[in-house]
Structures are given as structure tokens and as C-alpha cells.
Motif scaffolding. Structure first.
Motif, short mmCIF file in Angstrom:
data_model
loop_
_atom_site.label_atom_id
_atom_site.label_comp_id
_atom_site.label_asym_id
_atom_site.label_seq_id
_atom_site.Cartn_x
_atom_site.Cartn_y
_atom_site.Cartn_z
N PRO A 143 -31.01 10.74 72.82
CA PRO A 143 -30.36 10.42 74.11
C PRO A 143 -31.34 10.31 75.27
CG PRO A 143 -29.60 12.57 73.23
CD PRO A 143 -30.39 11.91 72.15
N GLN B 24 -33.21 7.01 75.12
CA GLN B 24 -32.34 5.96 75.63
C GLN B 24 -32.30 5.98 77.16
OE1 GLN B 24 -29.29 6.31 71.79
NE2 GLN B 24 -28.47 6.54 73.84
N ALA B 25 -32.21 7.18 77.70
CA ALA B 25 -32.16 7.32 79.16
C ALA B 25 -33.44 6.80 79.79
CB ALA B 25 -31.94 8.79 79.54
N ALA C 130 -33.38 3.09 79.84
CA ALA C 130 -32.36 2.67 80.81
C ALA C 130 -32.86 2.84 82.24
CB ALA C 130 -31.07 3.45 80.59
N GLN D 103 -31.47 2.03 68.72
CA GLN D 103 -30.75 2.31 69.96
C GLN D 103 -31.54 1.83 71.17
OE1 GLN D 103 -27.66 3.78 70.59
NE2 GLN D 103 -27.39 3.35 68.45
N ALA E 80 -31.42 -1.83 71.66
CA ALA E 80 -30.15 -2.26 72.23
C ALA E 80 -30.10 -2.01 73.74
CB ALA E 80 -28.99 -1.54 71.53
N ILE E 81 -30.57 -0.85 74.13
CA ILE E 81 -30.58 -0.53 75.57
C ILE E 81 -31.53 -1.48 76.31
CG2 ILE E 81 -31.23 1.19 77.30
CD1 ILE E 81 -29.01 2.45 75.99
N VAL F 179 -30.00 -4.81 77.10
CA VAL F 179 -28.99 -4.77 78.15
C VAL F 179 -29.62 -4.86 79.54
CG1 VAL F 179 -27.43 -3.16 79.30
CG2 VAL F 179 -27.20 -3.60 76.85
N ILE F 180 -30.84 -4.34 79.67
CA ILE F 180 -31.47 -4.39 81.00
C ILE F 180 -32.51 -5.51 81.07
CG2 ILE F 180 -31.04 -1.96 81.54
CD1 ILE F 180 -34.04 -1.49 80.86
N GLN G 162 -27.74 4.46 85.12
CA GLN G 162 -27.87 3.88 83.78
C GLN G 162 -28.39 4.93 82.79
OE1 GLN G 162 -29.07 -0.51 85.59
NE2 GLN G 162 -30.46 0.46 84.15
N ALA G 163 -29.37 5.67 83.23
CA ALA G 163 -29.96 6.71 82.36
C ALA G 163 -28.90 7.74 81.99
CB ALA G 163 -31.14 7.37 83.06
N ALA H 108 -26.66 6.36 79.38
CA ALA H 108 -27.43 6.24 78.13
C ALA H 108 -27.62 7.60 77.47
CB ALA H 108 -28.78 5.58 78.40
N ALA H 109 -27.68 8.66 78.28
CA ALA H 109 -27.88 10.00 77.73
C ALA H 109 -26.58 10.65 77.27
CB ALA H 109 -28.56 10.89 78.78
N GLN I 240 -23.90 -2.86 85.32
CA GLN I 240 -24.98 -2.35 84.46
C GLN I 240 -24.48 -1.20 83.60
OE1 GLN I 240 -28.31 -3.30 84.11
NE2 GLN I 240 -27.54 -5.12 85.10
N VAL J 113 -23.29 -0.54 74.66
CA VAL J 113 -24.37 -0.42 73.67
C VAL J 113 -24.28 0.89 72.89
CG1 VAL J 113 -26.85 0.00 73.54
CG2 VAL J 113 -25.99 -2.00 74.75
#
Lengths: 352, 352, 352, 352
Positions: free
Chosen positions: A282, A285-286, A289, A325, A328-329, A332-333, D285-286, D289-290, D325, D332
């Protein structure tokens, strides 16, 4: 620089400050408010020393205005710095993933991880041969033999190598094996090492100290840049706070803050910034993002046997999931994982 | 080490942990509570690796029990470590004061300060020849010429010299000039430097990192001690917190905590721990009242001209007052300032 | 207030800022440096809102100059605030000691402690009837019955009472029993409570929040002072940092910093600031050596039976020793323990 | 609970501890290691008091094992808690966005923001009528008139209302206007308020204190839950650290940590956690995502005129972009924005 005078400062005291400013070849602008006078100091920022004014009678505080770094700033260089690592460009539109074990432990372990992370989509291989450990009794790394294993993994997978240097006299030697020299969090203000890293003209991955401000990280980068070495990657790896439920506190804010203040690439290390394998995905991913240019992640074929940092090592299959993951993130951005060079031909290491 | 199992851990999972413990030559003691099982691991603490158990299914947390340092602990050595610095004994009943400029700037400046602090009652002279600075553009010290000036001041005043080393390859050279090698806060976890300091067999003044725990400070000392070098002085110099009204936060609690955990001498640096000359005297008094074995204080003949850390430099007359206050506080708690050797005869530097 | 413009700010942007400043009845002083323009804003500080300027194009940062508190500042009132607590004056030349149990647990416990601390030299009795506890399942205090016991102890010993209020609607009731209302660390920014405390016109002991800066503590005091209630005592009780070897980190620097910034009395709570009985005496000594006007200390006749905060409770005999040490330190710095009124006649509580 | 004995503890001391454990109706399990004995204490965790054992001779440390919260834990309730806010379900598969101004300033301002955020996709409206402000001289909110305006905005847009309560006696009144009562960071340990919030049986949005640990946040939630009020939303809003480049440090790690420890919904406030509008979108966004279940964001039609927190207010068009966003990120990771009830019919407020 601004010099804030006390509310009871006398005219003589104000004049004394102005005289001193002018004696250093700088200009003073006075601004007299209802309660106090503020003196603006104008001139070459590198000539200005704040601390000396604190001792002059009538001075309450001194406030710096210019940022103390120059080469690292967006003002100096508005466009992003990007550069290739053996064919993979970092700092541009693509996201780059560096992965591998905390420490190189054996030929088998390293090659197994290297192939696994390459297959999962990693762009570069990390692995420590010289380990800074809190305890003198803990495993300190395989040393130069570890570097040889990294070189073998580089040949086998085509991935560039990221590995840590822990003292200035090692720099030349490590440069012969590694594509990127890592300076660890505990050495972020080891200035002898920063100078040597700058002189090496080799790409540097500079990790933020666990107690360093964003500004201090940029000042550390400035040391390297001041030697003309522009290939510096910054890495957020968690800071120390009062919270104990994770090993460190991921300063996710630092990602957009750094992207705003500097042109250098900024990556996140979710392994150290969380310290626990469950939270790595996670937080990775953050990080993407939030705008990070990449990740550096610890992967071990068998975490329960790892000689260091076992809590935060991902198993290869979890890492493969993380890459999916993150891809994918990124999309999106408006970004994506960097393509890996089609021909996995290993480029020669840059001449030391 | 204690392994806390999850409340839903199965018997198989508990057995797997026990098997692993025993396979490493350690013993497992089970304690089954209302909600969960706790497994105590018994055996040579240096063989125990906590982090590996985290990955075993059913494990919730692992808690270390033994302290990770040994040679630095009071359990290992109950009586206080004391040793002489050119005739002045540190760590015993007497309080020792080290004073001098942040940086050696010139012969005149250094000798003026040296005589002033000696006259005021200081026992040793501090002064930096190699300065770790946040900015690459700031004054970095006079280098070896600064060391020569320190040697001259040593001759002139009879005071032993404390000066900083910032990289391992400097250690041999600095040892020829200085009685005590200082390892600065930013280098507290520079392990290459700690190893070199240990090997030097020279007295070491080890400053606590600004975001290092007391335990990490003791682990850093353990690095030095593990080379058989027992002459280590610990120095509290302020930690980094959210409070911005002072440069750092003096962790005054660390004084009695360290005196309880370790046999090594513990001193306080009120100059860095406050960062502002106005607060140095009250905090120096507080340090001695809390049980510190000494102080290290920055003194400059003309702070407004100092090339570094001007805000926190005391003028010699203020320092003289500080010494008087500290002497009075020391006497109240049954100590006193160390006597200075009657014959100011300079002892030869220990052979490197 | 200073508005720092970006290096690339246009003349139009600068003009827009100046126009806005002037539209609020304030004056703008421009200072154009080599790299950027700085705009000083002059006028009634209470009319100035920093945050609104951040959104204007071309603005980089806004820096407040005036301190945000007024009534609490030394600039507003240069001489020390002092006031009597049932005959014992706080904030003046004498040191005042407040002692007693964390929580009032029973008549026997309270009277035993009260007599013991009075005999040892304490000037006021502390004891909680309403306890803010981290856990809803923990002992929450005896409530109003606890206040009745405190009143009885006041009668029996002549000592004024310090006890905590935890909500605005309690203030009137607690005022009938106590000489000083304590606002605890967790409620330092409970503004409804601060308003009620101000309106009560009763003496207030305001504890610093564990996460509050010195400036925020003074702003909290300003809330109380703004109601015309000038009898406010500030209390440093430790802040939260990354260090875990003690419950909190005593911010000893805050003692001289507060004495410099404000005229209000400043005391130290070494029980909470260390969290461990072993460290209380050295830190109490340090607090007085650093210039504190007093101490508040937890004492329990039998710490191993205490219903709260047992780790940090001193036994009466240790407390008696602490008082002796503190008296000795106080004399060295030109102070002494406050005399206790010869006739232990209990004064009537101030009318609510 | 585990009681760690000193290495030099005697058999008598160990026996004394065991006797005490058993006298409280608990069981003691001894585990004798090479260096020391560890005593496990087994029984009802709510009966166990750690602190009392610290004073028994021979005890070195006491380590709690059970987590101090129960109702808030995943162990107590493994499945996620979800509940509807006027037709929008929080805590389930969907992401919920709460938006609006820091403070309700006027009818025009509020209705303009309310319509704008509804149109952009927000699910609930935030707005403060009672503002906890650091300065007593700052705008303190419109009070009950602000609540009336919120009610009007609720009618006009169909969005449920989230607004802050700052003292226990307000709770009943605010409940008549608001769908969710917010408890702010500074009041997270205002236990009188937590009790009142629990008794209200109204949905509560509980913000983490800026220096509260994750565990303390869960303990604060436990206060509310212990009154049978299960509708609690937790909110990470940044913690206080040494870093000053942002107002707070977003503890992004806390999102997955909380999702692992508790069944309660967890949202992020990127406005307070960064304090600067530029960083809000990447950090929002983060957060998603988290794994956050939602966001709470400050939006103002004209930030440069905002009466509070102007730096961190988003303009409506930026907020609209943020929602887009966040929707993309949510998809995702297998979630999506919650659908807004087709009929914007306003549900009656729950009876107070």
C-alpha cells in the motif's frame, strides 16, 4: 536575510547593524513598523552569515530568506534532471523500480532474487555488500566478495547495480562494480563521503537521513552537485517520529515537496519507511500516486532466513504483485513503468 | 526474546516456532495465556535474531528482552569508568569542563580563547580543525594547520586537546595532535569511523546523534569498546524535536538514564543543545545538577565575528561566570571541579 | 509580517500584493533584493492575516514577525507576575513545591500523603479527583467526593489545594474546593475549558501539552489572560519525542526560554516529564538549577498500590530528600524555598 | 503482561512478584533464561495494572502484551464496520468524500461551496461553526447561526453535514443540526467530550491528535464505543514532527496500520496533513492508494478571502480535479467513489 530588531532597540543599535551590513559589501533596507524595525539585507547570499548578527545589541532574531542550496533548486534548473541507468532512464516520464535483498548473503540467494525481480519487472538490482549495522555483533556484509556476486548478477540479468558505500576510501573500488553508489540514511551528513561521491562522477542514490529535514537532504545533494556530479537520485525512506507502530514514518508529503523544490529524481523506499512487509505494497502505491519517480524495495527469496531486516523483506511473489499494482497506479496518473532495454545486453560500467 | 503469538494462532504454528528456536540451539519456554501464547527464547543473546520470526505464520510480534549492548552496560561493569586526560581524571568524583571555539579560525583567536578558558577554570581545550557543515559553501575548517595551532595552544596552556575527526583515514593523523578524538553527532552512526576510533586506542568523545536514542548511542559506544578501547566519553548535545524555540532540545533525562545504564562518563554540551548563548548557563547548571560528569562549551573572544555557530558562542567573561556557577552547583551535590595539575607540565601525547 | 515574493514574480504581482495590503488599512514597505522582493507589512498585528496572502500569484512565503501573544509577553509586562497561594507567594524570589498523589484514592491515603509532604516542606497539595485516563476502563477518580477529601486535607494541613478540571461545566464546582485549578496537558488546547478557566478568575496551573510548542503554551495562557484572569502558572511536564527510555522528554530548555518570553511563573513537573521515580530527583534539581519557580511532584505512601501512574510516584522519604536537595540548589542560585505561613491558619477559599 | 526481572534479582524477589500476581487473582508463568527470569502474567487483561509492579524490588521492566483496546480491535470484530450517512455508506467497498470550507463564514460562501463540491462529486459537507483556534483573537466561528446555515445547505444539496463539537454541553445542540459530529485533533483526548460523543449515539468523526499514537487514537475511539455508539470514523490528519516544510507530516503508514488493527472506517484529511493547497491532490491520491475509505478536504470559493486556514483551501475547480483523480485511483485498486442517492431527498436527521 532579514534582521528583526527588538521593540526597544535604539537608533544607535539600528545604525550599528546597518554599518556592519555595509562593511561586508551588502546593502541594508530599513522597514520601520509600528512596533519594531526590520532590516533587509541584500547581496550575494553566499557572503551572508546570519549567526553573526545575533550578538549585536538590539537584535531579536535573524531570518534567512534565500534557500541555502542552489544547484539542487528548481530555480537554478527548472526542467527535471533525467539520466540513464544502463539503458533505463530515471527522472523522466517513466517510473523505475529497484529491487533486491537488503544484504548480499550468498551466490544462490542473490541470483535467485535477481532473476525473480527482473522477471517481475524490476529495472535495477539492489544489494548491500557493506552493511551499516546498529550492532557491532550483527552481520556486516560480504564485502568485496559481495560486489563480485553483484557483478555476476548484473551479467546474468542485464540489470544495473545499486549498492551502498560507507566510507570515502571505498568509493573508487565500489565504482568498479556498481552502476549507482548508494549513500545510506545514517551517512547522509557524512561530508567526507559526500565529497568523495561527488568527485567520483558516478550516479548517486542519496537516502534521506531519518532525522534530516527536506532542506538538509537538498544541502547534502548540493555537496555532490558542487563537484559537477549531476547524477543524483534522492530517496525518501521514512523519518523518525514518536509513532512506534511502524519502524519509521513515511514522509509522503516529502514527495511532492521535493518535486516542487528540486529538479532531481525522487524515489521512495517503502521497505525502510514502514519496516514491515504487510505495509509495503500500500505504501509503494501511495508513493507512486504522490508523484515519486520510482521505488526501491527489499526482496528476499526466504525472508525468514534473511540475515538482516527480515521483517521488511517481501517474498518474490508479493513483489510481483506490487509491480502490477504500481504499474496500474502509474498509468492512472499519466506515467508507466520504464521499458527495459529490449536487448538485455549489459552495458560496460562507466569508467571510474 | 519473547515471541507473541496471534490470538488465532494454531497449535501447528506454535510448534513451528518452537522447532525453529530449537534448531538454532536455543530453548523455548511456552506461556499460554487466556488469549494467546507467548514463547520465551532463552540462550546466547548474540545468536538470537528477532526479525526472522516475524514471517512465521501465527506470530504477532517479537519483543527483545536483553539489551543489545554488553561492554557498555553497567551489568558488565558496575563501577564507573574513569581515566585521565593529561592529568585531569574524567568520570570520577570531579566535574570536568572542556571549552574553546567551535572552529579554530586563527592563531590569535585560538590562543586568546585558550588562555581565557584556562584562566576561567576549564580543564581541556576544544576546537574544530575539520568542520562538518550543512552547506558546502560554508567555512570547512583550517585542516591540519588548525591541528598545529591546537598543539601550540596545548603547549602554551597545559590543557589537553579535544578535536573532531570526520573520516576514518584522518584518525591516525589527528591522533598525533589531539588528546581526545571527537566523533560528532552527524557521524554517530558512521560505522567505518567508529571502527577506526576503536582501533586507535585513543580517548574518544562520542556525541549523541540528534535523532539517536539513548540505546543507539550505547550501541555506537559498543563499536568502539569492542576494539578494546575503553576510554569513551558520552556526550548529550540535544535532540531534534518539534520545538523550534531552541536549536535542539536538551534531553536532560538522558543524563540520569545514561548514568544508570552505563559505566562510561557522561557530559553535556549546552551550546549545541540550546543553540543560543542566553540559555547556555542555566542549562549547564541543570546538567551538573542532573549528574553530568562534565561539560563541553563553545567560547569565542568575539562571537559576532565567529565563522561558525556564532549564536551559541559565549564570551569569555560569561564563560568565567558559568564556571563559578557550575562549581557551586557541583559542591551542593557532593562533587567539585576537578583540580588542574599544579605543574602545568604538558604530558607527551600518547603514542599513536 | 513579511511577504517573500518568488524570484520570478512580476511587477504586476508585486503591485497586487501591495494593493491588498493597503486595502486592509495596513502599510507595505518594499525591499528589492538581488533575487527577489520582500514586502514588509506594517500595522495593527491583530488585523493581519498571513494565510490569505499565500494564494496571491507570485507569493512564495509569508513570515510572521510579531509574536502572536500579547498579554503573556514580557514586552507587555516586563516585571515578573507573582501572586499568593494561601499565603505562599509564587513567581517571586522563592521556590514553591506542590506535591501529592496522582489521584485521590481514599481519605487515609490522602491525609497520610498530605501530612508527609507538608512535613517534608511542600507548600501546596496536589491530587486528582477527576482523572483523564487513556483507557475508559481505568480508574477515573473519585469525583466530587475526592474534592471533599482534598478540602479536609486543606483544613488539616493549611496547604492550598491544586486539582484538575476536565470540562467547562465543572469549573464552578471545583472552584468551591480548590485554590488552584489545574488544566492538564491533554486539555491545553481545549479552548472551551480555557475560556471557562479565564472567566473563573481563579488561579490556574496550565500544563504544557505533550505536543505543544512553547509558543502554543503561551497562546493557551493568552486565552485565560484575555478574560482578565492574570493568575496563571505555566508548567513544563515533558514533551513527546522519539526517545523511549523515559515516558516523556523533559524540555529543560523551555524553562529559561519561558522565563525570557513571559512574566508568568514557570514550574516543572519532573514526575510526568520523566515517568520514572528514579529520575525524578536529579531532574527536579536540574529544573531549579535552570531557573524554575517551583515544582509539582507526585508522592504516594505506597507506590506499589497506587491506582494510577505508580511508576512515577515517589515515596514520602524520597520526597523529603528531594526537598532538601532542591533547597540546596536554590540557595546556590540566589533563591530559597518559600517560607510557609507561620500560622498555618487556613485562609478562606476565594469566592467563586 | 510480562515482568522482566533484573539480572541480579534474588529468588525472594521473584517469589514476591509471583505472590502479588496471584493475590490479584491472576496466574504467573516463570521463564528462567540464561541471564534473567521473565514472569508472564495471565488473566483478565482489564484487571492487570502494569505500573504497580515497577516498584517491587528486583523488577527491571514491565511489558504489556494485550492491546489496551478491545471494542475497536479487529480481534473483537473481524469484519469492517460500515454505516450509512444519509444514504451514502462509509467503510465498505466505496470511497466517500467529505468537502467544504474550514469555517462557515456566510450564507453565500457556504451555499456556493456546497453546490460546487456536490457537483464535483462530494458525498458530505463539512464546515465549522465552532472553531478551535490557537489565538483567542482569531475568528472563532459563527456558532449556532453557522449550524443553521449548514442545515440550509443540507436541504439545498441533499448532503449530510459534518461539523465540529468542542465541548460536552454542545453535543445535544449540534446533534440537532449535524449528521456527523467531528471531534478535532486538539480534543482527541478530551475525555469529557468523548464520553458525551459516545452517549449521543450519533455518528462521530474522530480526528487523530497531532501527537497521538495510533494506539491512543484507538483508545479514544474505545471511549466512544464503550457507550454502545458503534458509528465511529477515524481520521488521519497529519502528525507533528521535526519537518517544517509542511504544516504536519501525513502519517500515510497509519492508513494500512489502522485498517489492519481496527474494523472502523479510516479516512484521510490531506488539507491539514499537508497544510498547503499545492500538495493536497497528490496526498489525497496517495491516501486512497494506501487504502483509505475516504477523504475530508477543505474547499473555499475564494481562498484568498478565507477567515481561517486559507493556505490549505482548495478552489472548487481544483477540488473537481481531485475528485476525478481519486476516482481513477480508487478504480485501480478495486474500489470506486460511493454512488450518491439518486433521489437527493434529504433524510430526516436522526432523533437526538
Amino acid at each position: 536575510m532579514l534582521i528583526i530588531m527588538r521593540t526597544d532597540a535604539t537608533q544607535e543599535q539600528i545604525t550599528a547593524v546597518v554599518d556592519r551590513v555595509e562593511s561586508q559589501g551588502l546593502k541594508a533596507h530599513l522597514s520601520s513598523g509600528v512596533e519594531r524595525t526590520v532590516i533587509g539585507v541584500v547581496g550575494d547570499r553566499l557572503k551572508i552569515s546570519h549567526s553573526q548578527y545575533v550578538h549585536i545589541h538590539g537584535v531579536e532574531r535573524v531570518i534567512p530568506i534565500s534557500r541555502p542550496y542552489k544547484l539542487a533548486s528548481r530555480e537554478f534548473r527548472p526542467e527535471d534532471t533525467t539520466f540513464p541507468l544502463n539503458g533505463v532512464r530515471i527522472g523522466g516520464e517513466h517510473v523505475v523500480i529497484i529491487a533486491g535483498p537488503c544484504a548480499v548473503e550468498s551466490r544462490t540467494q542473490l541470483l535467485e532474487v535477481a532473476h525473480a525481480v527482473r522477471e517481475a519487472g524490476a529495472h535495477a538490482l539492489r544489494g548491500g555488500a557493506f552493511k551499516p549495522r546498529t550492532s557491532p555483533y550483527a552481520f556486516q556484509g560480504l564485502g568485496e566478495f559481495g560486489l563480485e556476486l553483484l557483478l555476476e548478477a548484473r551479467q546474468a540479468t542485464g540489470m544495473p547495480i545499486v549498492t551502498e558505500v560507507i566510507s570515502p576510501e571505498q568509493v573508487a573500488m565500489v565504482t568498479r562494480y556498481a552502476d549507482v553508489l548508494q549513500i545510506g540514511a545514517r551517512n547522509m551528513q557524512n561530508y567526507a563521503l559526500l565529497h568523495a561521491a561527488g568527485e567520483s562522477q558516478h550516479p548517486i542514490l542519496l537516502k534521506r537521513g531519518m532525522m534530516a529535514t527536506v532542506e538538509e537532504l537538498l544541502m547534502a545533494a548540493e555537496y555532490i552537485l558542487s563537484h559537477g556530479n549531476r547524477r543524483v537520485i534522492l530517496c525518501e525512506r521514512g523519518i523518525r517520529t514518536f509513532e512506534t507502530s511502524t519502524r519509521n514514518t513515511t514522509d509522503i508529503n516529502a514527495i511532492p515537496v521535493l518535486k516542487s523544490l528540486t529538479h532531481l529524481p525522487v524515489i521512495l523506499d517503502p521497505s525502510h519507511s514502514t519496516g514491515h512487509w504487510e505495509y509495503i505494497c500500500p505504501i509503494a502505491q501511495a508513493g507512486i500516486a504522490a508523484g515519486a519517480d520510482g521505488l526501491i524495495v527489499e526482496v528476499h527469496p526466504n525472508p525468514a532466513e534473511a540475515l538482516s531486516d527480515a521483517e521488511q523483506a517481501l517474498k518474490p511473489e508479493r513483489f510481483a504483485n506490487l509491480v502490477k499494482q504500481v504499474q496500474a497506479i502509474a498509468q492512472v496518473i499519466g506515467r508507466s513503468l520504464a521499458p527495459f532495454p529490449i536487448m538485455n545486453a549489459v552495458q560496460p560500467l562507466p569508467k571510474p
